[in-house]
Design a protein around this motif. Structure first.
Motif, PDB file in Angstrom:
ATOM      1  N   LEU A  48       0.816  -1.210   0.000  1.00  0.00           N
ATOM      2  CA  LEU A  48       0.000   0.000   0.000  1.00  0.00           C
ATOM      3  C   LEU A  48       0.854   1.266   0.000  1.00  0.00           C
ATOM      4  O   LEU A  48       0.561   2.235  -0.714  1.00  0.00           O
ATOM      5  N   LEU A  49       1.931   1.262   0.793  1.00  0.00           N
ATOM      6  CA  LEU A  49       2.803   2.433   0.877  1.00  0.00           C
ATOM      7  C   LEU A  49       3.464   2.761  -0.458  1.00  0.00           C
ATOM      8  O   LEU A  49       3.566   3.931  -0.845  1.00  0.00           O
ATOM      9  N   LEU A  50       3.909   1.740  -1.163  1.00  0.00           N
ATOM     10  CA  LEU A  50       4.637   1.964  -2.406  1.00  0.00           C
ATOM     11  C   LEU A  50       3.715   2.151  -3.604  1.00  0.00           C
ATOM     12  O   LEU A  50       4.058   2.852  -4.562  1.00  0.00           O
ATOM     13  N   LEU A  51       2.538   1.532  -3.567  1.00  0.00           N
ATOM     14  CA  LEU A  51       1.602   1.682  -4.676  1.00  0.00           C
ATOM     15  C   LEU A  51       1.018   3.085  -4.764  1.00  0.00           C
ATOM     16  O   LEU A  51       0.823   3.624  -5.857  1.00  0.00           O
ATOM     17  N   THR A  52       0.713   3.676  -3.609  1.00  0.00           N
ATOM     18  CA  THR A  52      -0.030   4.932  -3.581  1.00  0.00           C
ATOM     19  C   THR A  52       0.658   6.070  -4.342  1.00  0.00           C
ATOM     20  O   THR A  52       0.024   6.714  -5.187  1.00  0.00           O
ATOM     21  N   PRO A  53       1.946   6.387  -4.083  1.00  0.00           N
ATOM     22  CA  PRO A  53       2.569   7.491  -4.826  1.00  0.00           C
ATOM     23  C   PRO A  53       2.694   7.226  -6.327  1.00  0.00           C
ATOM     24  O   PRO A  53       2.557   8.152  -7.138  1.00  0.00           O
ATOM     25  N   VAL A  54       2.928   5.983  -6.707  1.00  0.00           N
ATOM     26  CA  VAL A  54       3.017   5.654  -8.137  1.00  0.00           C
ATOM     27  C   VAL A  54       1.662   5.846  -8.797  1.00  0.00           C
ATOM     28  O   VAL A  54       1.547   6.435  -9.886  1.00  0.00           O
ATOM     29  N   ASN A  55       0.610   5.367  -8.142  1.00  0.00           N
ATOM     30  CA  ASN A  55      -0.740   5.536  -8.676  1.00  0.00           C
ATOM     31  C   ASN A  55      -1.131   7.008  -8.756  1.00  0.00           C
ATOM     32  O   ASN A  55      -1.874   7.420  -9.656  1.00  0.00           O
ATOM     33  N   LEU A  56      -0.640   7.826  -7.806  1.00  0.00           N
ATOM     34  CA  LEU A  56      -0.920   9.268  -7.836  1.00  0.00           C
ATOM     35  C   LEU A  56      -0.331   9.893  -9.104  1.00  0.00           C
ATOM     36  O   LEU A  56      -1.001  10.677  -9.786  1.00  0.00           O
ATOM     37  N   GLY A  57       0.902   9.551  -9.412  1.00  0.00           N
ATOM     38  CA  GLY A  57       1.531  10.087 -10.619  1.00  0.00           C
ATOM     39  C   GLY A  57       0.761   9.722 -11.877  1.00  0.00           C
ATOM     40  O   GLY A  57       0.561  10.571 -12.765  1.00  0.00           O
ATOM     41  N   LEU A  58       0.272   8.475 -11.955  1.00  0.00           N
ATOM     42  CA  LEU A  58      -0.491   8.041 -13.121  1.00  0.00           C
ATOM     43  C   LEU A  58      -1.848   8.738 -13.196  1.00  0.00           C
ATOM     44  O   LEU A  58      -2.326   9.073 -14.292  1.00  0.00           O
ATOM     45  N   ALA A  59      -2.466   8.976 -12.028  1.00  0.00           N
ATOM     46  CA  ALA A  59      -3.763   9.663 -12.002  1.00  0.00           C
ATOM     47  C   ALA A  59      -3.622  11.118 -12.449  1.00  0.00           C
ATOM     48  O   ALA A  59      -4.454  11.635 -13.200  1.00  0.00           O
ATOM     49  N   VAL A  60      -2.566  11.792 -11.989  1.00  0.00           N
ATOM     50  CA  VAL A  60      -2.329  13.192 -12.376  1.00  0.00           C
ATOM     51  C   VAL A  60      -2.063  13.279 -13.879  1.00  0.00           C
ATOM     52  O   VAL A  60      -2.560  14.182 -14.570  1.00  0.00           O
ATOM     53  N   ALA A  61      -1.293  12.353 -14.410  1.00  0.00           N
ATOM     54  CA  ALA A  61      -0.984  12.353 -15.839  1.00  0.00           C
ATOM     55  C   ALA A  61      -2.232  12.157 -16.687  1.00  0.00           C
ATOM     56  O   ALA A  61      -2.319  12.659 -17.816  1.00  0.00           O
ATOM     57  N   ASP A  62      -3.221  11.445 -16.145  1.00  0.00           N
ATOM     58  CA  ASP A  62      -4.449  11.155 -16.892  1.00  0.00           C
ATOM     59  C   ASP A  62      -5.522  12.229 -16.707  1.00  0.00           C
ATOM     60  O   ASP A  62      -6.519  12.235 -17.410  1.00  0.00           O
ATOM     61  N   GLY A  63      -5.305  13.145 -15.756  1.00  0.00           N
ATOM     62  CA  GLY A  63      -6.328  14.143 -15.443  1.00  0.00           C
ATOM     63  C   GLY A  63      -6.993  13.815 -14.121  1.00  0.00           C
ATOM     64  O   GLY A  63      -7.950  13.037 -14.064  1.00  0.00           O
ATOM     65  N   PHE A  64      -6.454  14.364 -13.045  1.00  0.00           N
ATOM     66  CA  PHE A  64      -6.856  14.011 -11.685  1.00  0.00           C
ATOM     67  C   PHE A  64      -8.325  14.356 -11.438  1.00  0.00           C
ATOM     68  O   PHE A  64      -8.787  15.454 -11.772  1.00  0.00           O
ATOM     69  N   VAL A  65      -9.095  13.419 -10.850  1.00  0.00           N
ATOM     70  CA  VAL A  65     -10.518  13.619 -10.583  1.00  0.00           C
ATOM     71  C   VAL A  65     -10.813  13.305  -9.120  1.00  0.00           C
ATOM     72  O   VAL A  65     -10.381  12.278  -8.594  1.00  0.00           O
ATOM     73  N   LEU A  66     -11.564  14.209  -8.461  1.00  0.00           N
ATOM     74  CA  LEU A  66     -11.984  13.990  -7.073  1.00  0.00           C
ATOM     75  C   LEU A  66     -13.311  13.233  -7.049  1.00  0.00           C
ATOM     76  O   LEU A  66     -14.222  13.559  -7.817  1.00  0.00           O
ATOM     77  N   PRO A  67     -13.446  12.228  -6.187  1.00  0.00           N
ATOM     78  CA  PRO A  67     -14.734  11.530  -6.086  1.00  0.00           C
ATOM     79  C   PRO A  67     -15.782  12.410  -5.416  1.00  0.00           C
ATOM     80  O   PRO A  67     -15.455  13.226  -4.544  1.00  0.00           O
ATOM     81  N   GLN A  68     -17.018  12.255  -5.818  1.00  0.00           N
ATOM     82  CA  GLN A  68     -18.111  13.029  -5.239  1.00  0.00           C
ATOM     83  C   GLN A  68     -19.320  12.132  -5.016  1.00  0.00           C
ATOM     84  O   GLN A  68     -19.521  11.153  -5.741  1.00  0.00           O
ATOM     85  N   GLY A  69     -20.139  12.475  -4.023  1.00  0.00           N
ATOM     86  CA  GLY A  69     -21.383  11.761  -3.781  1.00  0.00           C
ATOM     87  C   GLY A  69     -21.189  10.273  -3.589  1.00  0.00           C
ATOM     88  O   GLY A  69     -20.413   9.820  -2.738  1.00  0.00           O
ATOM     89  N   LEU A  70     -21.900   9.488  -4.430  1.00  0.00           N
ATOM     90  CA  LEU A  70     -21.817   8.031  -4.348  1.00  0.00           C
ATOM     91  C   LEU A  70     -20.405   7.538  -4.624  1.00  0.00           C
ATOM     92  O   LEU A  70     -19.991   6.489  -4.122  1.00  0.00           O
TER      93      LEU A  70
END
Length: 303
Positions: free
Chosen positions: A190-212
Protein backbone atom coordinates in the motif's frame (compact mmCIF):
# COMPACT_ATOMS: atom_id res chain seq x y z
CA UNK A 1 -4.15 -31.25 21.05
CA UNK A 2 -1.41 -30.97 18.44
CA UNK A 3 -3.44 -32.97 15.94
CA UNK A 4 -6.44 -30.66 16.28
CA UNK A 5 -4.27 -27.60 15.94
CA UNK A 6 -2.58 -29.07 12.87
CA UNK A 7 -6.02 -29.73 11.32
CA UNK A 8 -7.31 -26.26 12.11
CA UNK A 9 -4.47 -24.43 10.35
CA UNK A 10 -5.36 -25.56 6.79
CA UNK A 11 -9.07 -25.02 7.48
CA UNK A 12 -8.39 -21.48 8.68
CA UNK A 13 -6.19 -20.84 5.64
CA UNK A 14 -8.97 -22.08 3.33
CA UNK A 15 -11.45 -19.80 5.10
CA UNK A 16 -9.10 -16.86 4.71
CA UNK A 17 -8.81 -17.60 0.96
CA UNK A 18 -12.60 -17.62 0.59
CA UNK A 19 -12.89 -14.39 2.59
CA UNK A 20 -10.24 -12.84 0.34
CA UNK A 21 -12.24 -13.90 -2.73
CA UNK A 22 -15.43 -12.35 -1.36
CA UNK A 23 -13.56 -9.16 -0.48
CA UNK A 24 -12.06 -8.93 -3.97
CA UNK A 25 -15.58 -9.35 -5.41
CA UNK A 26 -16.75 -6.41 -3.27
CA UNK A 27 -13.76 -4.36 -4.49
CA UNK A 28 -14.67 -5.13 -8.11
CA UNK A 29 -18.27 -4.02 -7.58
CA UNK A 30 -17.07 -0.76 -5.99
CA UNK A 31 -14.55 -0.05 -8.78
CA UNK A 32 -17.08 -0.81 -11.51
CA UNK A 33 -19.60 1.46 -9.79
CA UNK A 34 -17.08 4.33 -9.80
CA UNK A 35 -15.83 3.79 -13.36
CA UNK A 36 -18.58 2.25 -15.49
CA UNK A 37 -21.58 3.73 -13.66
CA UNK A 38 -20.25 7.10 -12.40
CA UNK A 39 -17.79 7.75 -15.23
CA UNK A 40 -14.64 8.35 -13.16
CA UNK A 41 -11.31 7.74 -14.99
CA UNK A 42 -9.82 4.40 -13.91
CA UNK A 43 -6.35 5.80 -12.95
CA UNK A 44 -8.02 8.20 -10.48
CA UNK A 45 -10.23 5.43 -9.11
CA UNK A 46 -7.23 3.15 -8.59
CA UNK A 47 -5.33 5.94 -6.80
CA UNK A 48 -8.21 6.76 -4.44
CA UNK A 49 -8.82 3.06 -3.86
CA UNK A 50 -5.28 2.44 -2.62
CA UNK A 51 -5.12 5.74 -0.73
CA UNK A 52 -8.28 4.69 1.16
CA UNK A 53 -6.72 1.26 1.71
CA UNK A 54 -3.58 2.89 3.10
CA UNK A 55 -5.71 4.99 5.46
CA UNK A 56 -7.32 1.78 6.74
CA UNK A 57 -3.86 0.30 7.37
CA UNK A 58 -2.41 3.38 9.10
CA UNK A 59 -3.65 2.43 12.62
CA UNK A 60 -1.56 -0.76 12.40
CA UNK A 61 1.46 1.22 11.20
CA UNK A 62 1.11 3.78 14.01
CA UNK A 63 0.76 1.01 16.61
CA UNK A 64 3.78 -0.92 15.35
CA UNK A 65 5.91 2.13 14.51
CA UNK A 66 8.63 2.16 11.87
CA UNK A 67 9.89 -1.13 13.26
CA UNK A 68 6.92 -2.77 11.55
CA UNK A 69 8.49 -1.83 8.20
CA UNK A 70 11.82 -3.51 8.90
CA UNK A 71 12.74 -5.66 5.91
CA UNK A 72 15.78 -7.49 4.64
CA UNK A 73 14.42 -7.71 1.08
CA UNK A 74 13.72 -4.17 -0.22
CA UNK A 75 14.55 -5.22 -3.78
CA UNK A 76 11.84 -7.88 -3.81
CA UNK A 77 9.31 -5.38 -2.44
CA UNK A 78 10.20 -2.91 -5.20
CA UNK A 79 9.96 -5.60 -7.89
CA UNK A 80 6.60 -6.73 -6.53
CA UNK A 81 5.32 -3.15 -6.72
CA UNK A 82 6.27 -2.86 -10.40
CA UNK A 83 4.20 -5.93 -11.24
CA UNK A 84 1.37 -4.84 -8.93
CA UNK A 85 1.14 -1.29 -10.32
CA UNK A 86 0.84 -2.46 -13.91
CA UNK A 87 -1.60 -5.17 -12.85
CA UNK A 88 -3.96 -2.89 -10.89
CA UNK A 89 -3.94 -0.20 -13.58
CA UNK A 90 -4.82 -2.72 -16.28
CA UNK A 91 -7.45 -4.24 -14.01
CA UNK A 92 -9.03 -0.85 -13.24
CA UNK A 93 -9.12 0.04 -16.93
CA UNK A 94 -10.66 -3.36 -17.72
CA UNK A 95 -13.44 -2.99 -15.13
CA UNK A 96 -14.36 0.36 -16.69
CA UNK A 97 -15.71 -1.48 -19.75
CA UNK A 98 -15.81 -5.26 -19.08
CA UNK A 99 -18.48 -7.03 -16.95
CA UNK A 100 -17.19 -8.41 -13.64
CA UNK A 101 -17.89 -12.05 -14.51
CA UNK A 102 -15.90 -11.84 -17.72
CA UNK A 103 -13.00 -9.94 -16.16
CA UNK A 104 -12.58 -12.31 -13.21
CA UNK A 105 -12.68 -15.43 -15.41
CA UNK A 106 -9.94 -14.00 -17.63
CA UNK A 107 -7.75 -12.99 -14.71
CA UNK A 108 -7.89 -16.62 -13.52
CA UNK A 109 -5.49 -17.45 -16.35
CA UNK A 110 -2.71 -16.18 -14.05
CA UNK A 111 -1.35 -19.71 -13.23
CA UNK A 112 -0.74 -20.35 -16.93
CA UNK A 113 1.33 -17.18 -17.18
CA UNK A 114 3.33 -18.50 -14.20
CA UNK A 115 4.11 -21.67 -16.19
CA UNK A 116 5.22 -19.68 -19.25
CA UNK A 117 7.28 -17.28 -17.11
CA UNK A 118 8.96 -20.15 -15.25
CA UNK A 119 10.11 -21.62 -18.56
CA UNK A 120 11.20 -18.40 -20.28
CA UNK A 121 12.60 -16.42 -17.35
CA UNK A 122 13.70 -19.10 -14.87
CA UNK A 123 14.62 -21.78 -17.42
CA UNK A 124 12.60 -24.38 -15.48
CA UNK A 125 11.69 -27.65 -17.17
CA UNK A 126 7.99 -27.81 -18.08
CA UNK A 127 6.58 -31.20 -19.01
CA UNK A 128 4.18 -31.97 -21.84
CA UNK A 129 1.17 -32.37 -19.52
CA UNK A 130 1.69 -28.94 -17.99
CA UNK A 131 2.13 -27.33 -21.41
CA UNK A 132 -1.09 -29.03 -22.52
CA UNK A 133 -2.96 -27.70 -19.47
CA UNK A 134 -1.61 -24.22 -20.18
CA UNK A 135 -2.77 -24.38 -23.82
CA UNK A 136 -6.21 -25.59 -22.69
CA UNK A 137 -6.37 -22.75 -20.14
CA UNK A 138 -5.68 -20.10 -22.75
CA UNK A 139 -8.17 -21.84 -25.07
CA UNK A 140 -10.79 -21.38 -22.34
CA UNK A 141 -9.93 -17.68 -22.25
CA UNK A 142 -10.47 -17.47 -26.01
CA UNK A 143 -13.92 -19.06 -25.61
CA UNK A 144 -14.82 -16.30 -23.14
CA UNK A 145 -13.23 -13.51 -25.20
CA UNK A 146 -14.80 -14.68 -28.49
CA UNK A 147 -12.32 -12.66 -30.61
CA UNK A 148 -14.03 -14.02 -33.74
CA UNK A 149 -17.37 -12.36 -32.87
CA UNK A 150 -18.56 -8.96 -34.07
CA UNK A 151 -18.96 -7.77 -30.49
CA UNK A 152 -15.29 -8.28 -29.58
CA UNK A 153 -13.51 -5.22 -28.16
CA UNK A 154 -9.80 -4.76 -27.45
CA UNK A 155 -10.69 -3.63 -23.91
CA UNK A 156 -11.61 -7.23 -23.05
CA UNK A 157 -7.91 -8.11 -23.30
CA UNK A 158 -7.06 -5.84 -20.34
CA UNK A 159 -7.99 -8.39 -17.61
CA UNK A 160 -5.90 -10.99 -19.46
CA UNK A 161 -2.89 -8.65 -19.41
CA UNK A 162 -3.53 -7.92 -15.73
CA UNK A 163 -3.36 -11.68 -15.05
CA UNK A 164 0.14 -11.82 -16.52
CA UNK A 165 1.48 -9.13 -14.19
CA UNK A 166 -0.38 -10.44 -11.13
CA UNK A 167 1.22 -13.83 -11.73
CA UNK A 168 4.60 -12.22 -11.12
CA UNK A 169 3.32 -10.32 -8.07
CA UNK A 170 1.89 -13.53 -6.55
CA UNK A 171 5.20 -15.38 -6.89
CA UNK A 172 7.01 -12.52 -5.18
CA UNK A 173 4.38 -12.41 -2.41
CA UNK A 174 5.03 -16.07 -1.64
CA UNK A 175 8.78 -15.43 -1.55
CA UNK A 176 8.36 -12.49 0.82
CA UNK A 177 6.00 -14.25 3.27
CA UNK A 178 8.62 -16.96 3.75
CA UNK A 179 10.73 -14.49 5.75
CA UNK A 180 8.46 -11.53 6.66
CA UNK A 181 5.12 -11.04 8.51
CA UNK A 182 1.95 -10.80 6.44
CA UNK A 183 1.23 -7.33 7.89
CA UNK A 184 4.60 -5.98 6.70
CA UNK A 185 4.13 -7.38 3.20
CA UNK A 186 0.61 -5.88 2.97
CA UNK A 187 1.58 -2.41 4.25
CA UNK A 188 4.60 -2.20 1.94
CA UNK A 189 2.29 -2.87 -1.00
CA UNK A 190 0.00 0.00 0.00
CA UNK A 191 2.80 2.43 0.88
CA UNK A 192 4.64 1.96 -2.41
CA UNK A 193 1.60 1.68 -4.68
CA UNK A 194 -0.03 4.93 -3.58
CA UNK A 195 2.57 7.49 -4.83
CA UNK A 196 3.02 5.65 -8.14
CA UNK A 197 -0.74 5.54 -8.68
CA UNK A 198 -0.92 9.27 -7.84
CA UNK A 199 1.53 10.09 -10.62
CA UNK A 200 -0.49 8.04 -13.12
CA UNK A 201 -3.76 9.66 -12.00
CA UNK A 202 -2.33 13.19 -12.38
CA UNK A 203 -0.98 12.35 -15.84
CA UNK A 204 -4.45 11.15 -16.89
CA UNK A 205 -6.33 14.14 -15.44
CA UNK A 206 -6.86 14.01 -11.69
CA UNK A 207 -10.52 13.62 -10.58
CA UNK A 208 -11.98 13.99 -7.07
CA UNK A 209 -14.73 11.53 -6.09
CA UNK A 210 -18.11 13.03 -5.24
CA UNK A 211 -21.38 11.76 -3.78
CA UNK A 212 -21.82 8.03 -4.35
CA UNK A 213 -18.25 7.95 -5.70
CA UNK A 214 -16.91 8.68 -2.20
CA UNK A 215 -18.79 5.69 -0.77
CA UNK A 216 -17.60 3.46 -3.63
CA UNK A 217 -13.97 4.50 -3.12
CA UNK A 218 -14.19 4.01 0.68
CA UNK A 219 -15.64 0.52 0.19
CA UNK A 220 -12.98 -0.35 -2.39
CA UNK A 221 -10.23 0.79 0.00
CA UNK A 222 -11.53 -1.14 3.00
CA UNK A 223 -12.07 -4.39 1.10
CA UNK A 224 -8.71 -4.00 -0.66
CA UNK A 225 -6.94 -4.07 2.72
CA UNK A 226 -9.06 -6.97 3.95
CA UNK A 227 -8.56 -8.99 0.75
CA UNK A 228 -4.77 -8.49 0.55
CA UNK A 229 -4.29 -9.20 4.26
CA UNK A 230 -6.38 -12.41 4.15
CA UNK A 231 -4.60 -13.54 0.98
CA UNK A 232 -1.13 -12.88 2.40
CA UNK A 233 -2.02 -14.53 5.72
CA UNK A 234 -3.39 -17.61 3.94
CA UNK A 235 -0.20 -18.00 1.86
CA UNK A 236 1.93 -17.64 4.99
CA UNK A 237 0.15 -20.50 6.82
CA UNK A 238 0.05 -23.35 4.30
CA UNK A 239 1.47 -24.37 0.93
CA UNK A 240 0.13 -22.50 -2.08
CA UNK A 241 -0.74 -25.83 -3.76
CA UNK A 242 -3.23 -26.60 -0.96
CA UNK A 243 -5.14 -23.30 -0.86
CA UNK A 244 -5.02 -22.38 -4.56
CA UNK A 245 -8.17 -24.40 -5.42
CA UNK A 246 -10.13 -22.30 -2.89
CA UNK A 247 -9.08 -19.23 -4.84
CA UNK A 248 -11.29 -20.47 -7.70
CA UNK A 249 -14.35 -19.76 -5.55
CA UNK A 250 -13.84 -16.09 -6.41
CA UNK A 251 -15.39 -16.85 -9.81
CA UNK A 252 -18.90 -17.75 -8.55
CA UNK A 253 -18.58 -15.05 -5.87
CA UNK A 254 -17.89 -12.39 -8.50
CA UNK A 255 -20.70 -13.69 -10.70
CA UNK A 256 -23.06 -13.47 -7.71
CA UNK A 257 -21.90 -9.98 -6.67
CA UNK A 258 -22.07 -8.73 -10.26
CA UNK A 259 -25.59 -10.08 -10.66
CA UNK A 260 -26.77 -8.56 -7.37
CA UNK A 261 -25.25 -5.14 -8.09
CA UNK A 262 -25.64 -4.77 -11.87
CA UNK A 263 -27.86 -7.67 -12.98
CA UNK A 264 -25.08 -9.01 -15.22
CA UNK A 265 -25.89 -12.51 -16.49
CA UNK A 266 -23.04 -14.56 -18.03
CA UNK A 267 -23.69 -16.05 -21.45
CA UNK A 268 -23.46 -19.76 -22.33
CA UNK A 269 -19.91 -19.64 -23.78
CA UNK A 270 -18.69 -18.05 -20.53
CA UNK A 271 -19.46 -21.18 -18.49
CA UNK A 272 -17.74 -23.44 -21.02
CA UNK A 273 -14.62 -21.26 -21.04
CA UNK A 274 -14.66 -20.87 -17.25
CA UNK A 275 -14.84 -24.66 -16.71
CA UNK A 276 -11.89 -25.15 -19.07
CA UNK A 277 -9.83 -22.51 -17.23
CA UNK A 278 -10.66 -23.85 -13.76
CA UNK A 279 -10.03 -27.47 -14.78
CA UNK A 280 -6.68 -26.67 -16.42
CA UNK A 281 -5.64 -24.48 -13.48
CA UNK A 282 -6.47 -27.24 -10.97
CA UNK A 283 -4.37 -29.67 -12.99
CA UNK A 284 -1.40 -27.27 -12.94
CA UNK A 285 -1.74 -26.96 -9.16
CA UNK A 286 -2.02 -30.75 -8.78
CA UNK A 287 1.07 -31.25 -10.92
CA UNK A 288 2.96 -28.63 -8.88
CA UNK A 289 2.08 -30.43 -5.64
CA UNK A 290 3.26 -33.73 -7.13
CA UNK A 291 6.57 -32.19 -8.21
CA UNK A 292 7.08 -30.69 -4.75
CA UNK A 293 6.36 -34.05 -3.06
CA UNK A 294 8.76 -35.87 -5.41
CA UNK A 295 11.47 -33.29 -4.75
CA UNK A 296 10.98 -33.63 -0.99
CA UNK A 297 11.19 -37.43 -1.20
CA UNK A 298 14.36 -37.17 -3.30
CA UNK A 299 16.02 -34.87 -0.79
CA UNK A 300 15.09 -37.18 2.11
CA UNK A 301 16.46 -40.16 0.20
CA UNK A 302 19.78 -38.40 -0.38
CA UNK A 303 19.98 -37.42 3.27
Amino acid sequence: MTGKSGLHVPLIAAGLMVLAGGSFAAVNVAIQTATMKLGMPSPSVVFWQYLAALACALPWLVRRGLGGLATSRPGLHAMRIVFAVVGVQLWGAGLASVPIWQAIALVMTSPFFVVVGARILLREEVGFARWAATVFGFAGAMVILEPWSDGFQMATLLPLCAAAFWAGASLLTKKLTASEPAETVTVYLLLLLTPVNLGLAVADGFVLPQGLGILAIAAAGFFTVLANYCLTLAYSRVDAAYIQPFDHLKLPLNVLFGWLAFHYAPSGPFWIGALIIVGASLYVMHDERGRTDRLGSSIKGEA
